[in-house]
Motif scaffolding. Structure first.
Motif, mmCIF file in Angstrom:
data_model
loop_
_atom_site.group_PDB
_atom_site.id
_atom_site.type_symbol
_atom_site.label_atom_id
_atom_site.label_comp_id
_atom_site.label_asym_id
_atom_site.label_seq_id
_atom_site.Cartn_x
_atom_site.Cartn_y
_atom_site.Cartn_z
ATOM 1 N N SER A 47 -35.546 -16.332 7.191
ATOM 2 C CA SER A 47 -35.578 -16.321 5.394
ATOM 3 C C SER A 47 -36.668 -15.045 4.731
ATOM 4 N N ALA A 48 -36.452 -14.640 5.385
ATOM 5 C CA ALA A 48 -37.221 -13.303 4.160
ATOM 6 C C ALA A 48 -36.672 -12.891 3.078
ATOM 7 N N SER A 49 -37.358 -12.197 2.135
ATOM 8 C CA SER A 49 -37.371 -11.225 1.254
ATOM 9 C C SER A 49 -37.322 -10.102 1.556
ATOM 10 N N ASP A 50 -36.078 -9.261 1.235
ATOM 11 C CA ASP A 50 -36.531 -8.077 1.629
ATOM 12 C C ASP A 50 -37.446 -6.953 0.556
ATOM 13 N N THR A 51 -38.781 -6.948 0.927
ATOM 14 C CA THR A 51 -39.271 -6.072 -0.763
ATOM 15 C C THR A 51 -40.104 -4.646 -0.622
ATOM 16 N N ALA A 52 -40.244 -3.908 -1.362
ATOM 17 C CA ALA A 52 -40.895 -2.931 -0.858
ATOM 18 C C ALA A 52 -42.425 -2.959 -0.029
ATOM 19 N N GLU A 53 -43.524 -3.820 -0.788
ATOM 20 C CA GLU A 53 -44.345 -4.477 0.168
ATOM 21 C C GLU A 53 -44.463 -5.023 1.574
ATOM 22 N N ARG A 54 -43.324 -5.320 2.371
ATOM 23 C CA ARG A 54 -43.369 -5.338 3.651
ATOM 24 C C ARG A 54 -43.165 -5.403 4.078
ATOM 25 N N ARG A 55 -42.580 -3.599 3.594
ATOM 26 C CA ARG A 55 -41.584 -2.836 4.321
ATOM 27 C C ARG A 55 -42.791 -2.038 4.708
#
Length: 253
Positions: free
Chosen positions: A87-95
């Motif tokens: 259930s993760a949101s795809d964000t630039a930081e997490r990439r």
């Protein structure tokens, strides 16, 4: 020629062994109805069932670790000690440290009232309409609930019309006690908690956020090939209607 066949067979066996070795570790959390522990200790929930189906179709398996606090679970993931988060949101930081699967469901953040008062609030179709009203709102203390709510939050706070809670159970008790007119939060989690507490709530026309969620794989401990297998599995299961059937059992579109 015979030696070539032997080498080919060894290569095929090696590939099969590699596929079987695909094991993804994750930690439990209490986020019903998406992921939680049953009284027996076994995992359950919508995200659990979806992830199990996807990972199995991809030829992998899940290794589940005991429940961890949110901050610690995130820290261990970033350190490479967990392979998977749901259930993760795809964000630039997490990439920077993660790779993301195709979306396997959508999250929805809604605004609800007590059911016996819902007719009073059917004109609240946007955050601007909420701001222009004199209504008080309950909302989670932490988390991202959409750009419209983020813009409205300072004004609601400054005018004394925003109260926060740390759990849906607490928020629903506050709503039921008349501490505010409306409550905001993840639609599925709010409905689940309301049923468990016997609090009748109804959604307003206002939907604060609707966004895709993904499986988040650790870049340190997983490969692009594993992500490709998971994405292929999601595509097949969506086409076959398997994921839709699981979501449907939980009342999700």
């Amino acid at each position: 020629m015979q030696a070539r066949h032997v080498l080919s067979a060894i290569a095929i066996l090696g590939m099969a062994a590699q596929a079987q070795a695909c094991e993804l570790s994750m930690a439990l959390e209490q986020w019903p109805p998406y992921l939680y522990s049953q009284p027996t200790g076994a995992p359950a929930g919508l995200d659990w069932e979806l992830a199990q189906a996807i990972v199995k179709e991809a030829g992998c398996k899940l290794a589940v670790q005991p429940e961890l606090p949110t901050a610690r679970r995130q820290r261990l993931f970033e350190q490479g000690q967990l392979d998977l988060m749901l259930s993760a949101s795809d964000t630039a930081e997490r990439r920077r440290y993660a790779r993301f699967s195709l979306a396997y469901r959508h999250e929805s953040v809604g605004v609800f009232s007590r059911s016996n008062a819902r007719r009073r609030y059917q004109h609240i179709t946007s955050m601007d309409a909420l701001l222009n009203s004199k209504l008080a709102l309950l909302a989670p203390k932490v988390g991202w609930y959409g750009a419209a709510y983020a813009r409205a939050q300072p004004t609601l706070s400054a005018t004394g019309r925003l109260s926060t809670f740390t759990s849906f159970q607490q928020g629903l008790r506050m709503l039921d006690a008349g501490r505010a007119d409306l409550i905001l939060g993840d639609s599925g989690a709010l409905r689940h908690a309301a049923r468990a507490q016997g609090v009748a709530i109804s959604p307003l026309p206002l939907v604060a956020l609707r966004a895709p969620v993904h499986l988040m794989l650790n870049k340190r401990t997983t490969t692009q090939a594993e992500l490709d297998r998971i994405n292929a599995a999601i595509t097949r299961l969506e086409h076959q209607g398997v994921l839709g059937a699981i979501r449907g059992r939980y009342g999700e579109p």
